[in-house]
Design a protein around this motif. Structure first.
Motif, PDB file in Angstrom:
ATOM      1  N   GLY A   1      -9.100   5.103  -7.989  1.00 34.00           N
ATOM      2  CA  GLY A   1      -9.568   4.679  -9.301  1.00 34.00           C
ATOM      3  C   GLY A   1      -9.990   5.851 -10.150  1.00 34.00           C
ATOM      4  N   ARG A   2     -10.674   6.811  -9.531  1.00 36.09           N
ATOM      5  CA  ARG A   2     -11.091   7.999 -10.271  1.00 36.09           C
ATOM      6  C   ARG A   2      -9.892   8.858 -10.643  1.00 36.09           C
ATOM      7  N   LEU A   3      -8.959   8.968  -9.728  1.00 36.23           N
ATOM      8  CA  LEU A   3      -7.808   9.848  -9.947  1.00 36.23           C
ATOM      9  C   LEU A   3      -6.958   9.376 -11.127  1.00 36.23           C
ATOM     10  N   LEU A   4      -6.780   8.044 -11.237  1.00 34.07           N
ATOM     11  CA  LEU A   4      -5.881   7.514 -12.262  1.00 34.07           C
ATOM     12  C   LEU A   4      -6.443   7.662 -13.672  1.00 34.07           C
ATOM     13  N   ILE A   5      -7.728   7.954 -13.779  1.00 40.83           N
ATOM     14  CA  ILE A   5      -8.320   8.147 -15.099  1.00 40.83           C
ATOM     15  C   ILE A   5      -7.681   9.336 -15.811  1.00 40.83           C
ATOM     16  N   TYR A   6      -7.288  10.326 -15.041  1.00 40.70           N
ATOM     17  CA  TYR A   6      -6.845  11.599 -15.620  1.00 40.70           C
ATOM     18  C   TYR A   6      -5.325  11.681 -15.699  1.00 40.70           C
ATOM     19  N   THR A   7      -4.872  12.319 -16.748  1.00 41.05           N
ATOM     20  CA  THR A   7      -3.437  12.457 -16.986  1.00 41.05           C
ATOM     21  C   THR A   7      -2.751  13.161 -15.822  1.00 41.05           C
ATOM     22  N   GLN A   8      -3.331  14.250 -15.342  1.00 38.52           N
ATOM     23  CA  GLN A   8      -2.720  14.997 -14.239  1.00 38.52           C
ATOM     24  C   GLN A   8      -2.684  14.162 -12.967  1.00 38.52           C
ATOM     25  N   GLY A   9      -3.688  13.328 -12.787  1.00 36.07           N
ATOM     26  CA  GLY A   9      -3.699  12.459 -11.606  1.00 36.07           C
ATOM     27  C   GLY A   9      -2.573  11.445 -11.655  1.00 36.07           C
ATOM     28  N   ARG A  10      -2.302  10.899 -12.826  1.00 32.79           N
ATOM     29  CA  ARG A  10      -1.226   9.914 -12.957  1.00 32.79           C
ATOM     30  C   ARG A  10       0.137  10.566 -12.787  1.00 32.79           C
ATOM     31  N   LYS A  11       0.230  11.868 -13.086  1.00 32.08           N
ATOM     32  CA  LYS A  11       1.508  12.570 -12.944  1.00 32.08           C
ATOM     33  C   LYS A  11       1.914  12.747 -11.481  1.00 32.08           C
ATOM     34  N   LEU A  12       0.977  12.529 -10.564  1.00 31.27           N
ATOM     35  CA  LEU A  12       1.302  12.663  -9.138  1.00 31.27           C
ATOM     36  C   LEU A  12       2.195  11.529  -8.640  1.00 31.27           C
ATOM     37  N   PHE A  13       2.304  10.477  -9.434  1.00 30.09           N
ATOM     38  CA  PHE A  13       3.137   9.340  -9.038  1.00 30.09           C
ATOM     39  C   PHE A  13       4.545   9.521  -9.570  1.00 30.09           C
ATOM     40  N   PRO A  14       5.539   8.919  -8.893  1.00 32.81           N
ATOM     41  CA  PRO A  14       5.455   8.079  -7.682  1.00 32.81           C
ATOM     42  C   PRO A  14       5.204   8.910  -6.413  1.00 32.81           C
ATOM     43  N   ILE A  15       4.642   8.237  -5.404  1.00 32.39           N
ATOM     44  CA  ILE A  15       4.289   8.861  -4.133  1.00 32.39           C
ATOM     45  C   ILE A  15       5.198   8.311  -3.026  1.00 32.39           C
ATOM     46  N   LYS A  16       5.664   9.187  -2.204  1.00 32.30           N
ATOM     47  CA  LYS A  16       6.507   8.789  -1.070  1.00 32.30           C
ATOM     48  C   LYS A  16       5.621   8.650   0.171  1.00 32.30           C
ATOM     49  N   LEU A  17       5.654   7.473   0.819  1.00 29.81           N
ATOM     50  CA  LEU A  17       4.864   7.216   2.022  1.00 29.81           C
ATOM     51  C   LEU A  17       5.773   7.169   3.252  1.00 29.81           C
ATOM     52  N   LYS A  18       5.187   7.563   4.376  1.00 26.35           N
ATOM     53  CA  LYS A  18       5.974   7.568   5.617  1.00 26.35           C
ATOM     54  C   LYS A  18       6.330   6.161   6.063  1.00 26.35           C
ATOM     55  N   THR A  19       5.447   5.206   5.803  1.00 24.35           N
ATOM     56  CA  THR A  19       5.646   3.851   6.329  1.00 24.35           C
ATOM     57  C   THR A  19       6.434   2.943   5.388  1.00 24.35           C
TER      58      THR A  19
END
Length: 1280
Positions: free
Chosen positions: A417-435
Motif C-alpha cells: 500500500g505504501r509502495l503504490l503511493i509513489y510513481t517509482q513504486g508503481r513503475k516496478l509493475f508488472p512483477i513476475k512470480l515464481k508460482t
C-alpha cells in the motif's frame, strides 16, 4: 548557556585556538581580510576535518539543544502536510524549515546569546593573545607526550560541561576499554568497561581511531550468552542512535544489520521454523526480537533525517536493510519445515510495515497471492482459524506458523500500500512470480486487494481494550485502498478503471441476482466496499468512471455502469426488498453506507441526472418517516429496570439512523433539481433544522465534502420554502445574533481584556463572514417570504442591549435609520450604518428586491432625507453636502437604485475619495432627477438597417409559402450568420420584424408548439379597472425611464405598458391552477415585476398591441417557459407537486444545467464558487429573472432575447456559461479576495458581447442540446 562560567570561557578559547591553528596556513595565505573571511565562511566545503573540530561540535550541540525540537516539529509538520504521492525534493523541505527556523523567536534569542558569549571570549583572547599562544604550544607538546604513553591520564578540570567530558575520553582510554571487554576478563571488569563506554559521549567514541576495532568487537559481543552483557551493548547502540549525528549512527545501524544477517545465516543458531512457531518467552527469541526492534525503531526515525543529509549516507542504511531482508534459507525441504527469515521477525514487531520506504516487492506480492489462494481453497472455518492472529493473543507468548504467515501477509499488504503511493513504486509493475505463469500487473494487484475484502474471513471482535486495531484482511485491504484513493495521481493510475470497479461491485452484482455475494462476504465486507466507493465517488475522475464507465462515448451496449448498480442496490436496501441481511444488527449500517455512496453521486448535477430514474429521494424519505415513527415509540426506561441499557442502545441506534437519513436527504439540496426533489418529500424543514444543528455544533457538513455549508445554504435560500425552513430552524436568528455580537455587542456582558481595534475597512474583517452569509441568504424569493407585507417596527425607543433576531430587524436597525432613537441605539453608528448601506447596495442589485423595499419602506426617500440632513448652510440660499463615509455611501446607493443601464449606459460614483484638492468631484443630491453626469453618453442608438443584404435574405425567407422544418433551420442558420458577422443590425425595427414574423410562423407549426392555444377575448375596457401591485407600478415607472433614456419610448408609454401588463395578468390567470399553500409567493399573482414583458415592450418601441399579440403567440412555445417567468406561475401545465414547491423551471432546469455545464466547461470557475460558499444558480436566476437589466447594455439584452427565441431555450444556459467563461479571471481573483458574491451581484458584465461567443455556444449546443431540450420538455411531467 545561561550560566557562563570562567571554565566555559577557557574551554571555548581552547576550541577556537584549535580551529585557528588548523586553518592558520589558509588564513595567512589570504591576500586580504575579506578573503580570510571568505575562507572561514566556506571552510566546511574546503576542509575535510571540519566536523572534527571541537568548536564545530560545540556549535552543533548548542544549536541542537536550542532549536533541535523545533526543527523536528517543523519537519514532521511539513512532511505530514505534503501529499504522500508527491515526490518533493530535499531542497524544498530544507529551505522551508530553514526559513521558519530563522524567523522564529528562539533562533533570534540563540543568535543574541551566542553573539554575547563569543564577544566575551574573543575580547579575552585578543587581550591575552601572546600568553595564550605560548600556553597552546606547551599544551600541544604535552599532548604529544601523552599520546605516546599506553593510556591517557585525566588532567582536565572537573567542570560539568559535556565539552570538558570530551577531553577526558581519548584514544588511550578507548584502547583500555577494548582490552577490558575481552571475554577472558572477569565479568565485573567487562561490566565496568561497558558502563564506562555507555557513559562516554558517543560522538567521541565514534571519532576515535580504534572505533572500527570496537565496532567489530561489539558486533561479536552481541552474541554473548550473558543476557546482561548483550543488553548493555544494545543500550550503547540505542544511546548512539539517539545522541549521535546521522553519519555516525549509520555505522552502528549497518553493524547491527550485518550482525543480524550473519546471525540468520549461521547454522549454529537455533532459529524457529514455521512448524514450531515462535515462543517469545524463550530467552534467545526475546534477545533476538530486542535487536530487531531496536533496528526497526531506527528505521522509523531515519526518514526524518534523510532530508538533511547526503543520499550516500542513507544508501548504506538502505542497502544493509535490503541485505538483511533478502536472507533466504535452503528451501529444499517442506514449507512447514521452513526456517523463519528475518522478515517474519520484523513483521512481528512492526506488523503494518511503518518503517517501509523501499523494499523487495516481489516477496510482498507473493504473500498476498498466496493468502488469496489460501482463502479460495480452504474451508471457511480453516481460513478463519488461519486469520485469528488479527486479534493478537493475550493469553500466551507463542505464535504458531500459521499466525506468523498471517503477520507476514499483513506486513506485506501494508508495505505494498505504501509502495503504490509513489510513481517509482508503481513503475516496478508488472512483477513476475515464481508460482504464477503470468506476471502480476497493477490492476491484478488492485483486484486482488478488493477480493480480499469480501473473500476473506472477518476478524473476531477485540475483547481487550488495549488492542483497538483491526488486523483482518478485509480491514487491512480497505485501509490500503483508502490510502490509494486519497492520492489523486495514484488513484487515477491504479483504481479508476472498469476492471477494479467491477471487482468492487461483484458482491453487489451477485446479491442483485439473488445469489450469495461471495464465500465469506459479510455485512462488514459490504460496508468496507461502500466506504471505498464513497471515496471514489467524491473525486471528479472517480465519479465520472462510476457514472459513465471508461468509454463514455462508446456506442457498444454494455452492462449498467457502477452508479446504476449502486443506486439499484441502495434502493433495494432502503425498501428492504432484499432478504439476505434482514433482521441483522448491521443491516442499518449497510444501508447507511450505500446511501452515503449515492449521496456523493446525487450531490452533483451530473450524478443526479443519472440517478433520477431510481427516485432515491422517495425511498430515503419513506425510510426516514418510518424511522421517525419508531423513535417516537421507544418506551421511556424505568429506573431500576434491567432494560434501561438495552432501550438506551436501541434508541441511540434509531436516532443515529434517523440523522443519517436526514443527512442523505439534505444533500439533495446541493443542486437546484435536487432541491426540488427534496421539497417534494416534505422533509425540507427537518433537513434544514438538522443542518443548522450540525452548523451550531461546528460539525463538518459531510465526511467527503471539501467545503462548508455555504453552497447548501445558498441553494436552499434561493427558494421560498427553503427561506422559511432556514427561519424556522433558527439559522437566520443565529446568523444575525453572531453579526450583532461582532458589529455592536453580544447578549451578555463579557469582560473586555483588550479593547477592540478601530475598523479601517468599510466592513470590518470580523463582520465579513456574516455579511457574505446575508448576501447569500437574501435572494428575492427569500426576501419576499421573510419581508412581504411586513412593516418596520419603528419603535420610539430601543434598548442598547436589544439584539435583532430577524431580517426585518436588520433593515430597521442598520439600513433605514429614520429616527434619533435608532441612531442612539447603536454603539458604532457609522460603522454599523455603513454595513447596512453596503448590504442594501448588494441586495438591491436584484431589481425585484429593490422594488419590494421601495414599495414597502420607501428606501430612496429615506436616503434622500438623510442626505438633506447632512448639509451645511454656507449662505442664505446655498447649502453644501458634508462629505463623509456615510454621505459618499448613500450617494453611491442612490445612483445605483435609481439609474438603470448596462456597463456602458450608466456611471456609478466611486466609494473612495481621490487625492488632491477635490477629494470627491461627484455631485451629491437630495432630490430627483439625478445629475446628468451619471448618465452615459455612450449609449448605442438603434438604427434602421433593413437594407443589409444578409438581413434582407432572412426577411425574404418569411415570405416563402413552404415553411416546414427545413425552413426553420435555414432561418436559424441565417440568423447565426448575421450574429457572427454583423450583430449590431439585429436591433430596432429590424429586430421587431424578425421576432414578430419568426414567432408567428413557429406558433402556426404544431411541431414547434409546446403549450396549447388559449382563447383570449378581453378588451382594454375589461381590464382597465384591474389593479396592479405597487411593485408592478414602480417597475413600470423604471421601465419607461429606461426606455426614454434609450430614446425608444415616448410620452404615454407608461399607460400603454400598464395595459399590456394588465392583459398579461388576465391572460395568464386563465391558465393558472388553484392551490393552497402557506408560501406568500403562491397566494396571489406573480409577485415580481415582469421584466420580460417590459423588455419586449421597449423592443416593440412602445407598441402595446404588437407587444401583447407577440406574447400570445410566444406563449405557445417552449422558450416562453424559460424567458417569460410569469408564464408558468401557478400554471396548470406544471405538476401539482412542482406548483406547491414554489420553484420555477428556470431554477430547477436551466440553472441546474448551468451548474452541470460549468463544472465540465469551466471547472476553475465552478471550484471558485464552491470555495466561496456561493452557488452559480442564484446569480444566474437573478440575471435571467430581470433579463440581464443593469448587467448588459440594451443591445446585448436584445441579442440575448433574440438568440433564445430563434435558437431555442437551451441557449439561455449556453449564454450563462459563456458569461462565466468571459469572467473567469475576475472570478478567480475575487475568490481570493473573498468577495465573489458581492462582485457578481454589483458589477455589470463589462466587455461581454453575445455575438463574441456564438461559435463557442454552437459547440455547446452540439454537445449538450439533446439532453437539455429533453429535460426542458419534461417540465410538465409529474415525476422528473
Amino acid at each position: 548557556m545561561a550560566h557562563f562560567s570562567g571554565e566555559d570561557e577557557a574551554m571555548l578559547q581552547a576550541m577556537l585556538r584549535q580551529l585557528f591553528q588548523s586553518v592558520k596556513e589558509k588564513i595567512t595565505g589570504a591576500p586580504s581580510l575579506e578573503c580570510a573571511e571568505e575562507i572561514l565562511l566556506h571552510l566546511e566545503e574546503t576542509d575535510e576535518n571540519f566536523h572534527n573540530y571541537e568548536f564545530v561540535k560545540y556549535l552543533r550541540q548548542y544549536i541542537c539543544n536550542t532549536l533541535g525540537s523545533m526543527i523536528e516539529e517543523e519537519m514532521e509538520k511539513w512532511t505530514a502536510d505534503q501529499n504522500q504521492g508527491e515526490e518533493f525534493g530535499y531542497d524544498t523541505v530544507v529551505q522551508h524549515v530553514t526559513k521558519r527556523t530563522q524567523e522564529s523567536k528562539e533562533y533570534k534569542e540563540m543568535i543574541h546569546s551566542l553573539k554575547n558569549i563569543m564577544m566575551i571570549v574573543v575580547e579575552s583572547m585578543i587581550n591575552k593573545f601572546e600568553e595564550d599562544e605560548i600556553r597552546s604550544q606547551e599544551r600541544q607538546k604535552k599532548t604529544q607526550k601523552e599520546k605516546s604513553s599506553s593510556y591517557c591520564t585525566d588532567n582536565c578540570s572537573d567542570s560539568d560541561s559535556s565539552f570538558n567530558q570530551s577531553y577526558k575520553f581519548c584514544q588511550g582510554k578507548l584502547q583500555l576499554i577494548l582490552d577490558q571487554l575481552d571475554p577472558g576478563q572477569p565479568k565485573e571488569v567487562r561490566y565496568e568497561a561497558l558502563q564506562t563506554l555507555c557513559s562516554a559521549p558517543p560522538s567521541d567514541v565514534l571519532n576515535c581511531e580504534n572505533w572500527t576495532t570496537l565496532c567489530e568487537k561489539l558486533t561479536v559481543y552481541l552474541s554473548d550468552p550473558d543476557p546482561v552483557f548483550s543488553d548493555r551493548i544494545l543500550k550503547f547502540y540505542a544511546q548512539t542512535f539517539t545522541l549521535s549525528p546521522l553519519h555516525m549512527t549509520k555505522e552502528i545501524y549497518t553493524s547491527l544489520a550485518k550482525y543480524l544477517e550473519l546471525y540468520f545465516l549461521s547454522r549454529e543458531n537455533n532459529i524457529p521454523t514455521l512448524s514450531t512457531g515462535i515462543d517469545i518467552s524463550n530467552p534467545n527469541v526475546t534477545h533476538l526480537l530486542k535487536k530487531i526492534r531496536l533496528l526497526n525503531e531506527y528505521q522509523k526515525e531515519a526518514p526524518s533525517f534523510w532530508i538533511r543529509h547526503p543520499e550516500k549516507y542513507m544508501e548504506e542504511i538502505v542497502e544493509s536493510t535490503l541485505s538483511l531482508l533478502s536472507v533466504k534459507h535452503d528451501q529444499s525441504h517442506l514449507v512447514s519445515q521452513k526456517i523463519l527469515d528475518p522478515i517474519y521477525f520484523l513483521a512481528l514487531v512492526d506488523t503494518k510495515a511503518v518503517w517501509f520506504k523501499k523494499w523487495m516487492i516481489t516477496t510482498a506480492v507473493q504473500q498476498c497471492v498466496q493468502y488469496f489462494e489460501l482463502c479460495e481453497t480452504m474451508k471457511g472455518d480453516e481460513v478463519l482459524e488461519h486469520s485469528k492472529s488479527c486479534g493478537i493473543k493475550q493469553k500466551t507468548f507463542y505464535y504458531s506458523g500459521q499466525e506468523l504467515q498471517y503477520i507476514y501477509f499483513i506486513h506485506s499488504l501494508s508495505l505494498l500500500g505504501r509502495l503504490l503511493i509513489y510513481t517509482q513504486g508503481r513503475k516496478l509493475f508488472p512483477i513476475k512470480l515464481k508460482t504464477r505463469k503470468d506476471s502480476v500487473s497493477l490492476t491484478d494487484l488492485l483486484v486482488l486487494f478488493t477480493q480480499l475484502i469480501y473473500r476473506s474471513p472477518a476478524c473476531p471482535k477485540m475483547t481487550s481494550p488495549g488492542h483497538l486495531e483491526d488486523y483482518s484482511p478485509a480491514s487491512m485491504a480497505t485501509e490500503v485502498l483508502c490510502i490509494l484513493c486519497d492520492q489523486k495521481e495514484c488513484a487515477i493510475e491504479c483504481l479508476y478503471n472498469n476492471t477494479v470497479i467491477e471487482a468492487l461491485l461483484q458482491p453487489i452484482h451477485n446479491l442483485m441476482k439473488g445469489t450469495k455475494a461471495a464465500p465469506n462476504c459479510s455485512e462488514t465486507a459490504l460496508i468496507h466496499i461502500a466506504h471505498i466507493l464513497a471515496r471514489i465517488a467524491s473525486v471528479e475522475e472517480g465519479l465520472t468512471l462510476l457514472l459513465y464507465g471508461e468509454n463514455m462515448n462508446s456506442s457498444e451496449e454494455k452492462s449498467p455502469t457502477g452508479a446504476h448498480l449502486i443506486a439499484q442496490f441502495s434502493k433495494k436496501l432502503l425498501d428492504e426488498d432484499i432478504s439476505i441481511f434482514s433482521g441483522s444488527e448491521m443491516f442499518p449500517v449497510v444501508k447507511g453506507a450505500f446511501t452515503s455512496v449515492c449521496r456523493q453521486i446525487y450531490g452533483t448535477c451530473e450524478g443526479l441526472q443519472v440517478l433520477i430514474p431510481y427516485s432515491l429521494h422517495e425511498s430515503i424519505a419513506k425510510a426516514w418517516k418510518k424511522t421517525s415513527l419508531l423513535s417516537e415509540r421507544i418506551p421511556t426506561p424505568v429506573e431500576g429496570s434491567d432494560s434501561i441499557s438495552l432501550v438506551s442502545q436501541e434508541s441511540q441506534n434509531i436516532m443515529a439512523w434517523e440523522e443519517n437519513l436526514l443527512d442523505d436527504l439534505l444533500n439533495f439540496a446541493a443542486t437546484p433539481k435536487g432541491l426540488l426533489l427534496l421539497q417534494r418529500t416534505g422533509a425540507i424543514n427537518e433537513c434544514v433544522t438538522f443542518m443548522f444543528n450540525r452548523y451550531a455544533k461546528k460539525l463538518q457538513i459531510s465526511r467527503h465534502k471539501k467545503f462548508g455549508y455555504g453552497v447548501l445554504v445558498t441553494q436552499v435560500a434561493s427558494t421560498a420554502a427553503g427561506a422559511i425552513a432556514l427561519q424556522n430552524s433558527g439559522f437566520i436568528n443565529a446568523l444575525i445574533t453572531e453579526l450583532w455580537a461582532n458589529l455592536e455587542c453580544g447578549r451578555d456582558d463579557v469582560r473586555v481584556t483588550h479593547p477592540r481595534s478601530t475598523p479601517v475597512d468599510p466592513i470590518d474583517q470580523s463582520c465579513q463572514k456574516s455579511f457574505l452569509a446575508l448576501v447569500n441568504l437574501l435572494s428575492y424569493p427569500a426576501v419576499f417570504e421573510l419581508l412581504g407585507n411586513q412593516s418596520l417596527p419603528n419603535k420610539t425607543e430601543y434598548s442598547l442591549r436589544e439584539v435583532p433576531t430577524s431580517i426585518i430587524d436588520i433593515i430597521d436597525r442598520l439600513i433605514i435609520l429614520n429616527s434619533e432613537a435608532k441612531i442612539r441605539s447603536l454603539f458604532n453608528y457609522e460603522q454599523s450604518h455603513i454595513f447596512g448601506l453596503r448590504l442594501l447596495s448588494v441586495v438591491c442589485c436584484d431589481l425585484d428586491t429593490l422594488l419590494l423595499l421601495e414599495a414597502q419602506y420607501q428606501v430612496s426617500e429615506m436616503l434622500l432625507n438623510a442626505q438633506e440632513e447632512n448639509t451645511l448652510e454656507t449662505s442664505e440660499s446655498h447649502r453644501e453636502f458634508i462629505i463623509d463615509s456615510l454621505s459618499v455611501e448613500r450617494n453611491h446607493v442612490l445612483v445605483r437604485i435609481n439609474l438603470i443601464g448596462g456597463p456602458m449606459e450608466r456611471i456609478l460614483p466611486p466609494r473612495l475619495l481621490e487625492k488632491g484638492d477635490e477629494p470627491y468631484p461627484w455631485p451629491m443630491f437630495s432630490s430627483y432627477p439625478l445629475p446628468n453626469c451619471y448618465l452615459s453618453d455612450c449609449v448605442t442608438r438603434s438604427t434602421d438597417l433593413k437594407q443589409d443584404n444578409d438581413l434582407g435574405k432572412l426577411l425574404l425567407r418569411f415570405k416563402m409559402s413552404d415553411k416546414q422544418t427545413a425552413w426553420i433551420e435555414n432561418c436559424r442558420r441565417q440568423f447565426c450568420k448575421i450574429m457572427k458577422a454583423k450583430p449590431d443590425i439585429i436591433s430596432g425595427s429590424a429586430l421587431v420584424e424578425l421576432l414578430e414574423k419568426f414567432v408567428l410562423h413557429l406558433s402556426e407549426s404544431p411541431s414547434e408548439c409546446y403549450f396549447p392555444s388559449v382563447e383570449y377575448t378581453a378588451t382594454d375596457a375589461n381590464v382597465k379597472n384591474e389593479n396592479l401591485s405597487s411593485v408592478q407600478q414602480l417597475g413600470i415607472k423604471m421601465t419607461v425611464r429606461y426606455g426614454k433614456f434609450l430614446s425608444l419610448l415616448k410620452d404615454g408609454a407608461e399607460n400603454d405598458l400598464t395595459m399590456v401588463l394588465k392583459h398579461c395578468e388576465r391572460f395568464l390567470k386563465q391558465q393558472q391552477a388553484s392551490t393552497k399553500s402557506p408560501l406568500l409567493c403562491l397566494q396571489r399573482n406573480y409577485t415580481s415585476h415582469d421584466w420580460f414583458v417590459s423588455s419586449l415592450f421597449i423592443i416593440m418601441l412602445g407598441d402595446k398591441d404588437k407587444t401583447f399579440r407577440f406574447l400570445q403567440q410566444f406563449s405557445r412555445l417552449l422558450t416562453s417557459a424559460f424567458l417569460w417567468l410569469p408564464r408558468l406561475h401557478i400554471s396548470r401545465y406544471l405538476p401539482a407537486d412542482t406548483i406547491e414547491s414554489g420553484i420555477h423551471p428556470v431554477y430547477f432546469c436551466s440553472t441546474h444545467y448551468i451548474e452541470m455545464l460549468l463544472k465540465a466547461e469551466v471547472p476553475l470557475v465552478f471550484s471558485a464558487f464552491h470555495m466561496s460558499g456561493f452557488a452559480p444558480s442564484q446569480i444566474c436566476m437573478q440575471w435571467i429573472t430581470q433579463c440581464f437589466w443593469n448587467y448588459l447594455d440594451w443591445i446585448e439584452i436584445c441579442h440575448y432575447i433574440a438568440t433564445c427565441v430563434f435558437l431555442g431555450p437551451d441557449y439561455q444556459v449556453y449564454i450563462c456559461i459563456a458569461i462565466f467563461k468571459h469572467l473567469q479571471q475576475d472570478i478567480l481573483q475575487h475568490t481570493q479576495t473573498q468577495d465573489l458574491q458581492v462582485f457578481l451581484k454589483e458589477e455589470a458584465l463589462h466587455g461581454f458581447r453575445v455575438s463574441d461567443y456564438f461559435e463557442y455556444m454552437e459547440i455547446l449546443e452540439q454537445n449538450y442540446r439533446p439532453v437539455l431540450l429533453r429535460d426542458m420538455r419534461n417540465i410538465r411531467v409529474q415525476s422528473t
